[in-house]
Design an enzyme around this catalytic site. Structure first.
Site, PDB file in Angstrom:
ATOM      1  N   TRP A  18    -100.669  17.631 -45.285  1.00  0.00           N
ATOM      2  CA  TRP A  18    -100.649  17.837 -46.777  1.00  0.00           C
ATOM      3  C   TRP A  18    -100.475  16.597 -47.377  1.00  0.00           C
ATOM      4  O   TRP A  18     -99.704  15.740 -46.627  1.00  0.00           O
ATOM      5  CB  TRP A  18     -99.688  19.121 -47.031  1.00  0.00           C
ATOM      6  CG  TRP A  18     -98.218  18.781 -46.867  1.00  0.00           C
ATOM      7  CD1 TRP A  18     -97.501  18.961 -45.924  1.00  0.00           C
ATOM      8  CD2 TRP A  18     -97.387  17.908 -47.750  1.00  0.00           C
ATOM      9  NE1 TRP A  18     -96.226  18.832 -46.002  1.00  0.00           N
ATOM     10  CE2 TRP A  18     -96.230  17.974 -47.265  1.00  0.00           C
ATOM     11  CE3 TRP A  18     -97.448  17.356 -48.976  1.00  0.00           C
ATOM     12  CZ2 TRP A  18     -95.178  17.480 -47.925  1.00  0.00           C
ATOM     13  CZ3 TRP A  18     -96.516  16.954 -49.660  1.00  0.00           C
ATOM     14  CH2 TRP A  18     -95.374  16.809 -48.907  1.00  0.00           C
ATOM     15  N   GLU A  61     -85.253  10.306 -51.623  1.00  0.00           N
ATOM     16  CA  GLU A  61     -86.346  10.021 -50.946  1.00  0.00           C
ATOM     17  C   GLU A  61     -87.310   8.768 -50.979  1.00  0.00           C
ATOM     18  O   GLU A  61     -87.819   8.141 -50.216  1.00  0.00           O
ATOM     19  CB  GLU A  61     -87.290  11.276 -51.254  1.00  0.00           C
ATOM     20  CG  GLU A  61     -86.902  12.912 -50.790  1.00  0.00           C
ATOM     21  CD  GLU A  61     -86.801  12.980 -49.165  1.00  0.00           C
ATOM     22  OE1 GLU A  61     -87.401  12.109 -48.427  1.00  0.00           O
ATOM     23  OE2 GLU A  61     -86.462  13.915 -48.715  1.00  0.00           O
ATOM     24  N   GLU A  81     -92.353  10.889 -44.426  1.00  0.00           N
ATOM     25  CA  GLU A  81     -91.384  10.809 -45.382  1.00  0.00           C
ATOM     26  C   GLU A  81     -91.845  10.174 -46.683  1.00  0.00           C
ATOM     27  O   GLU A  81     -91.541  10.647 -47.714  1.00  0.00           O
ATOM     28  CB  GLU A  81     -90.355  10.048 -44.867  1.00  0.00           C
ATOM     29  CG  GLU A  81     -89.408  10.859 -43.655  1.00  0.00           C
ATOM     30  CD  GLU A  81     -88.497  11.782 -44.168  1.00  0.00           C
ATOM     31  OE1 GLU A  81     -88.152  11.943 -45.336  1.00  0.00           O
ATOM     32  OE2 GLU A  81     -88.360  12.924 -43.384  1.00  0.00           O
ATOM     33  N   HIS A  86     -92.577  12.497 -49.789  1.00  0.00           N
ATOM     34  CA  HIS A  86     -91.832  13.417 -50.141  1.00  0.00           C
ATOM     35  C   HIS A  86     -91.307  12.760 -51.511  1.00  0.00           C
ATOM     36  O   HIS A  86     -91.436  13.569 -52.509  1.00  0.00           O
ATOM     37  CB  HIS A  86     -90.487  13.611 -49.403  1.00  0.00           C
ATOM     38  CG  HIS A  86     -90.705  14.020 -48.015  1.00  0.00           C
ATOM     39  ND1 HIS A  86     -89.916  14.174 -47.019  1.00  0.00           N
ATOM     40  CD2 HIS A  86     -91.902  14.683 -47.333  1.00  0.00           C
ATOM     41  CE1 HIS A  86     -90.576  14.696 -45.950  1.00  0.00           C
ATOM     42  NE2 HIS A  86     -91.564  15.325 -46.119  1.00  0.00           N
ATOM     43  N   GLU A 121     -81.269  15.134 -41.643  1.00  0.00           N
ATOM     44  CA  GLU A 121     -82.739  15.871 -41.878  1.00  0.00           C
ATOM     45  C   GLU A 121     -82.267  17.181 -42.091  1.00  0.00           C
ATOM     46  O   GLU A 121     -83.078  18.047 -42.891  1.00  0.00           O
ATOM     47  CB  GLU A 121     -83.573  15.954 -40.653  1.00  0.00           C
ATOM     48  CG  GLU A 121     -83.954  14.256 -40.243  1.00  0.00           C
ATOM     49  CD  GLU A 121     -85.112  13.767 -41.295  1.00  0.00           C
ATOM     50  OE1 GLU A 121     -85.367  14.622 -42.198  1.00  0.00           O
ATOM     51  OE2 GLU A 121     -85.930  12.886 -40.943  1.00  0.00           O
ATOM     52  N   THR A 180     -80.859  17.325 -45.716  1.00  0.00           N
ATOM     53  CA  THR A 180     -81.871  17.432 -46.783  1.00  0.00           C
ATOM     54  C   THR A 180     -82.925  18.822 -46.953  1.00  0.00           C
ATOM     55  O   THR A 180     -83.383  19.100 -47.767  1.00  0.00           O
ATOM     56  CB  THR A 180     -82.822  16.310 -46.578  1.00  0.00           C
ATOM     57  OG1 THR A 180     -83.397  16.226 -45.158  1.00  0.00           O
ATOM     58  CG2 THR A 180     -82.125  14.952 -46.905  1.00  0.00           C
ATOM     59  N   ASP A 188     -91.097  19.744 -43.517  1.00  0.00           N
ATOM     60  CA  ASP A 188     -91.074  18.480 -42.892  1.00  0.00           C
ATOM     61  C   ASP A 188     -89.632  18.187 -42.286  1.00  0.00           C
ATOM     62  O   ASP A 188     -89.715  17.503 -41.165  1.00  0.00           O
ATOM     63  CB  ASP A 188     -91.510  17.319 -43.846  1.00  0.00           C
ATOM     64  CG  ASP A 188     -92.984  17.371 -43.797  1.00  0.00           C
ATOM     65  OD1 ASP A 188     -93.645  18.121 -43.443  1.00  0.00           O
ATOM     66  OD2 ASP A 188     -93.196  16.382 -44.602  1.00  0.00           O
ATOM     67  N   GLU A 189     -88.816  18.300 -43.176  1.00  0.00           N
ATOM     68  CA  GLU A 189     -87.296  17.944 -42.785  1.00  0.00           C
ATOM     69  C   GLU A 189     -86.923  18.586 -41.678  1.00  0.00           C
ATOM     70  O   GLU A 189     -86.232  18.123 -40.679  1.00  0.00           O
ATOM     71  CB  GLU A 189     -86.286  18.130 -43.840  1.00  0.00           C
ATOM     72  CG  GLU A 189     -86.795  17.224 -45.381  1.00  0.00           C
ATOM     73  CD  GLU A 189     -86.709  15.826 -45.236  1.00  0.00           C
ATOM     74  OE1 GLU A 189     -86.443  15.263 -44.148  1.00  0.00           O
ATOM     75  OE2 GLU A 189     -86.879  15.270 -46.188  1.00  0.00           O
ATOM     76  N   HIS A 246     -88.707  17.286 -38.469  1.00  0.00           N
ATOM     77  CA  HIS A 246     -88.065  15.977 -38.362  1.00  0.00           C
ATOM     78  C   HIS A 246     -86.808  16.064 -37.488  1.00  0.00           C
ATOM     79  O   HIS A 246     -86.306  15.402 -36.644  1.00  0.00           O
ATOM     80  CB  HIS A 246     -87.902  14.870 -39.450  1.00  0.00           C
ATOM     81  CG  HIS A 246     -89.353  14.527 -39.851  1.00  0.00           C
ATOM     82  ND1 HIS A 246     -89.459  14.219 -41.338  1.00  0.00           N
ATOM     83  CD2 HIS A 246     -90.642  14.591 -39.307  1.00  0.00           C
ATOM     84  CE1 HIS A 246     -90.526  13.771 -41.527  1.00  0.00           C
ATOM     85  NE2 HIS A 246     -91.406  14.074 -40.574  1.00  0.00           N
TER      86      HIS A 246
END
Length: 334
Positions: free
Chosen positions: A31, A74, A110, A113, A163, A166, A195-196, A199
């Site tokens: 994305w 971010e 990242e 974001h 991670e 967040t 995503d976080e 990760h």
């Protein structure tokens, strides 16, 4: 003899190389911020923009404050990239090393974001973006101190924790957005949180492999990090004319008040890491590491006792930020 950090990092190069396709996403199919942004090349895009601005009107300033603070955090990605690149044994500049590939690919993921959160806030019409940009520049200029030095053990313990932290923050902003009917914000914050989570899974895996090779070293590093307490990466955040950290302290007040990120979340993340890494069940540790093991495993209960005794003041602290336009400036735009 315990292995050096560089020896451990080099030993795990083949393992990390094999994990990269699992831990990361292909940029061509992943994305991108534009997927969740109004396309102003089309008439439909202007309709989407109007819907975005309508939903933002339903958000109170506290939610927007946390969203701005999360975005600024971010956007300070250059600081985090430089810090990771300086880790012992990381060798990020060499294309053939898997650690270098991980660092660059993590940064690339990242980077999206800050872009998507920044774009949403800019289009919202409710935020003084120049004041926000001053804060971003200050944060990158001032840098940060994770108190991990160049140690990959401490560094990846920190990133595992952060991670997850967040992720909690973005998910709770998404929750508040949905409650207010801001579905576009809910969607993009949920994507960032996803995503976080991925990760965090990667960094937790790296620590799990370190534990197989050097359990004493990892447990001692874990103790050291928890004695210092895990500090937030934007701890030096400041607005125009403010001292380093002054704005971050105000931001923490709002985030805690809204339940976006609280001491209870800190404890739950610690418990998550202790469980996932099996710290309590480690055997054969040196006497020093065994003491460290007892210390970190006892922290959640100790923290909860402290929280149970804590009583907030009756009058909540009122805080203001330079990030917001006056009502007469923001309310007249459609």
């Amino acid at each position: 003899m315990h292995p050096t950090r560089t020896e451990v990092m080099r030993h795990l190069e083949p393992f990390v190389a094999g994990q990269l396709p699992v831990l990361l996403r292909n940029p061509e199919t992943n994305w991108q911020p534009m997927d969740f942004s109004p396309d102003l090349q089309t008439e439909e895009g202007f309709d989407t923009l109007r819907r975005l601005r309508e939903e933002v009107r339903a958000l109170d300033e506290g939610v927007l404050t946390v969203l701005v603070g999360d975005m600024i955090t971010e956007e300070a990605l250059p600081t985090y990239a430089a810090w990771l690149a300086a880790m012992e044994g990381h060798l990020p500049g060499l294309p053939q090393t898997s650690w270098g590939q991980w660092n660059r690919a993590w940064c690339a993921e990242e980077n999206r974001h800050g872009d998507i959160l920044n774009r949403y806030l800019y289009l919202s019409g409710r935020v003084n973006m120049r004041e926000v940009e001053v804060t971003v520049q200050h944060l990158i200029h001032d840098g940060g101190d994770t108190e991990t030095g160049s140690d990959p053990y401490r560094g990846f313990i920190y990133t595992s924790f952060q991670e997850l932290a967040t992720r909690v923050s973005h998910l709770n902003v998404a929750r508040l957005a949905r409650k207010a009917g801001a579905e576009m914000l809910y969607t993009l914050c949920s994507r960032v949180a996803g995503d976080e989570q991925r990760h965090a899974r990667a960094y937790k895996l790296f620590i799990a492999k370190f534990l197989e090779l050097d359990p004493d070293g990892v447990v001692l590093a874990f103790e050291d990090m928890m004695r210092k307490k895990i500090t937030m990466p934007a701890r030096y955040m400041r607005e125009k004319g403010a001292a380093a950290g002054e704005t971050f302290r105000k931001f923490e007040v709002v985030a805690t008040r809204l339940g976006v990120y609280t001491p209870a979340d800190y404890v739950e993340i610690l418990e998550n890491l202790l469980k996932d890494w099996g710290i309590a069940g480690l055997a054969g540790l040196s006497p020093e590491a065994a003491k460290a093991q007892d210390y970190v495993c006892g922290l959640p209960e100790r923290y909860r006792k402290v929280m149970a005794r804590f009583r907030p003041q009756k009058e909540e602290e009122h805080v203001t930020f330079r990030w917001f336009l006056p009502p007469e400036a923001a309310g007249g735009r459609a």
